[in-house]
Design a protein around this motif. Sequence first.
Motif, mmCIF file in Angstrom:
data_model
loop_
_atom_site.group_PDB
_atom_site.id
_atom_site.type_symbol
_atom_site.label_atom_id
_atom_site.label_comp_id
_atom_site.label_asym_id
_atom_site.label_seq_id
_atom_site.Cartn_x
_atom_site.Cartn_y
_atom_site.Cartn_z
ATOM 1 N N PHE A 75 0.620 -1.333 -0.298
ATOM 2 C CA PHE A 75 0.199 -0.512 -0.494
ATOM 3 C C PHE A 75 0.970 1.404 -0.396
ATOM 4 O O PHE A 75 0.497 2.277 -0.826
ATOM 5 C CB PHE A 75 -0.408 -0.309 1.183
ATOM 6 N N MET A 76 1.239 1.055 0.492
ATOM 7 C CA MET A 76 2.881 2.381 1.282
ATOM 8 C C MET A 76 3.407 2.547 0.050
ATOM 9 O O MET A 76 3.652 3.401 -0.846
ATOM 10 C CB MET A 76 3.411 2.603 1.946
ATOM 11 N N SER A 77 3.775 1.489 -1.190
ATOM 12 C CA SER A 77 4.376 1.877 -2.295
ATOM 13 C C SER A 77 3.562 2.121 -3.363
ATOM 14 O O SER A 77 4.473 2.866 -4.779
ATOM 15 C CB SER A 77 5.604 0.607 -2.511
ATOM 16 N N GLY A 78 2.645 1.866 -3.846
ATOM 17 C CA GLY A 78 2.051 2.278 -4.668
ATOM 18 C C GLY A 78 1.111 0.693 -4.976
ATOM 19 O O GLY A 78 0.269 1.103 -6.171
ATOM 20 N N LYS A 79 1.641 -0.224 -4.781
ATOM 21 C CA LYS A 79 1.795 -1.203 -5.913
ATOM 22 C C LYS A 79 0.184 -2.364 -5.353
ATOM 23 O O LYS A 79 -0.154 -2.604 -6.752
ATOM 24 C CB LYS A 79 2.778 -2.467 -5.475
ATOM 25 N N ILE A 80 -0.587 -1.747 -4.384
ATOM 26 C CA ILE A 80 -1.597 -1.766 -4.564
ATOM 27 C C ILE A 80 -2.395 -0.136 -4.570
ATOM 28 O O ILE A 80 -1.934 0.239 -3.642
ATOM 29 C CB ILE A 80 -2.162 -2.836 -3.139
ATOM 30 N N LYS A 81 -3.357 -0.175 -5.058
ATOM 31 C CA LYS A 81 -4.282 1.252 -4.875
ATOM 32 C C LYS A 81 -5.232 1.229 -4.105
ATOM 33 O O LYS A 81 -5.319 1.972 -4.316
ATOM 34 C CB LYS A 81 -4.007 1.404 -6.613
ATOM 35 N N ASP A 82 -6.257 0.045 -4.821
ATOM 36 C CA ASP A 82 -6.967 -0.216 -4.288
ATOM 37 C C ASP A 82 -7.969 -0.728 -3.348
ATOM 38 O O ASP A 82 -7.171 -2.681 -3.108
ATOM 39 C CB ASP A 82 -8.127 -0.331 -5.427
ATOM 40 N N ILE A 83 -8.282 -1.203 -2.195
ATOM 41 C CA ILE A 83 -8.775 -2.161 -0.838
ATOM 42 C C ILE A 83 -9.025 -3.795 -1.664
ATOM 43 O O ILE A 83 -8.483 -4.726 -1.361
ATOM 44 C CB ILE A 83 -9.611 -1.158 0.303
ATOM 45 N N SER A 84 -9.808 -3.621 -2.398
ATOM 46 C CA SER A 84 -10.022 -5.126 -3.563
ATOM 47 C C SER A 84 -9.089 -5.676 -3.569
ATOM 48 O O SER A 84 -9.287 -6.561 -3.642
ATOM 49 C CB SER A 84 -11.176 -4.264 -4.437
ATOM 50 N N GLU A 85 -8.262 -4.794 -3.944
ATOM 51 C CA GLU A 85 -6.854 -5.942 -4.492
ATOM 52 C C GLU A 85 -6.190 -6.439 -3.647
ATOM 53 O O GLU A 85 -4.599 -7.188 -3.837
ATOM 54 C CB GLU A 85 -5.510 -4.941 -5.244
ATOM 55 N N ALA A 86 -6.258 -5.972 -1.940
ATOM 56 C CA ALA A 86 -5.266 -5.939 -0.632
ATOM 57 C C ALA A 86 -5.479 -8.424 -0.624
ATOM 58 O O ALA A 86 -7.011 -8.858 -0.359
ATOM 59 C CB ALA A 86 -6.094 -5.490 0.375
ATOM 60 N N PRO A 87 -4.454 -8.515 -0.023
ATOM 61 C CA PRO A 87 -4.745 -9.821 0.567
ATOM 62 C C PRO A 87 -6.041 -10.346 1.285
ATOM 63 O O PRO A 87 -5.653 -9.162 2.246
ATOM 64 C CB PRO A 87 -3.576 -10.668 0.926
ATOM 65 N N LEU A 88 -6.767 -11.475 1.238
ATOM 66 C CA LEU A 88 -7.412 -11.252 2.366
ATOM 67 C C LEU A 88 -8.573 -10.755 2.078
ATOM 68 O O LEU A 88 -9.393 -10.771 3.554
ATOM 69 C CB LEU A 88 -6.994 -11.305 3.770
ATOM 70 N N PHE A 89 -8.801 -10.216 0.775
ATOM 71 C CA PHE A 89 -10.056 -9.180 1.150
ATOM 72 C C PHE A 89 -11.358 -9.021 1.426
ATOM 73 O O PHE A 89 -11.549 -10.848 0.898
ATOM 74 C CB PHE A 89 -10.837 -8.440 0.119
ATOM 75 N N ARG A 90 -12.503 -9.064 2.223
ATOM 76 C CA ARG A 90 -13.308 -9.349 2.785
ATOM 77 C C ARG A 90 -14.844 -9.243 1.890
ATOM 78 O O ARG A 90 -14.889 -7.529 1.561
ATOM 79 C CB ARG A 90 -14.151 -9.872 3.862
ATOM 80 N N GLU A 91 -15.567 -9.679 1.134
ATOM 81 C CA GLU A 91 -16.293 -8.951 -0.158
ATOM 82 C C GLU A 91 -17.221 -9.906 -0.145
ATOM 83 O O GLU A 91 -17.796 -11.529 0.092
ATOM 84 C CB GLU A 91 -16.457 -8.803 -1.548
ATOM 85 N N ASN A 92 -18.560 -9.314 0.144
ATOM 86 C CA ASN A 92 -20.413 -10.309 -0.048
ATOM 87 C C ASN A 92 -19.656 -11.771 1.232
ATOM 88 O O ASN A 92 -20.498 -12.586 0.457
ATOM 89 C CB ASN A 92 -20.399 -10.709 -1.168
#
Length: 120
Positions: A75-92
């Motif tokens: 996140f700090m380096s900008g490699k991940i730009k959106d929370i949905s790109e993060a590992p172990l992202f919870r959705e529905n």
Amino acid sequence: MSKKDTFISRLNEIILPMMLPDTSKPPNTYDSFYKPILEKLGVSSAKDVDALRLALEEKVLLLSEEVRMQTIQDFMSGKIKDISEAPLFRENGSVKNIPDNLAPWMCFIAWLNARGTELF
């Protein structure tokens, strides 16, 4: 050395199969993959399964912490730009982006929980 500690040290030597189980199949479908792992670990009773669960919990917590630290860096380096790109992202109600180093352990734990004491 407690049984849990023995399992913790042995877990570092185990290579789990890389697969995503088909939840429409019964858990015993995966016995041929995971029972040999139990044998390699020396699991021979329901009491051993309980100790193994504690060891697996510790292993997954350690791996999760590694994923968390890498995610912060990404996140700090900008490699991940959106929370949905993060590992172990919870959705529905489901978890997305399960890292390759964590997925096999999660599958093994799910199988072990589903099979439980039926194994012995």
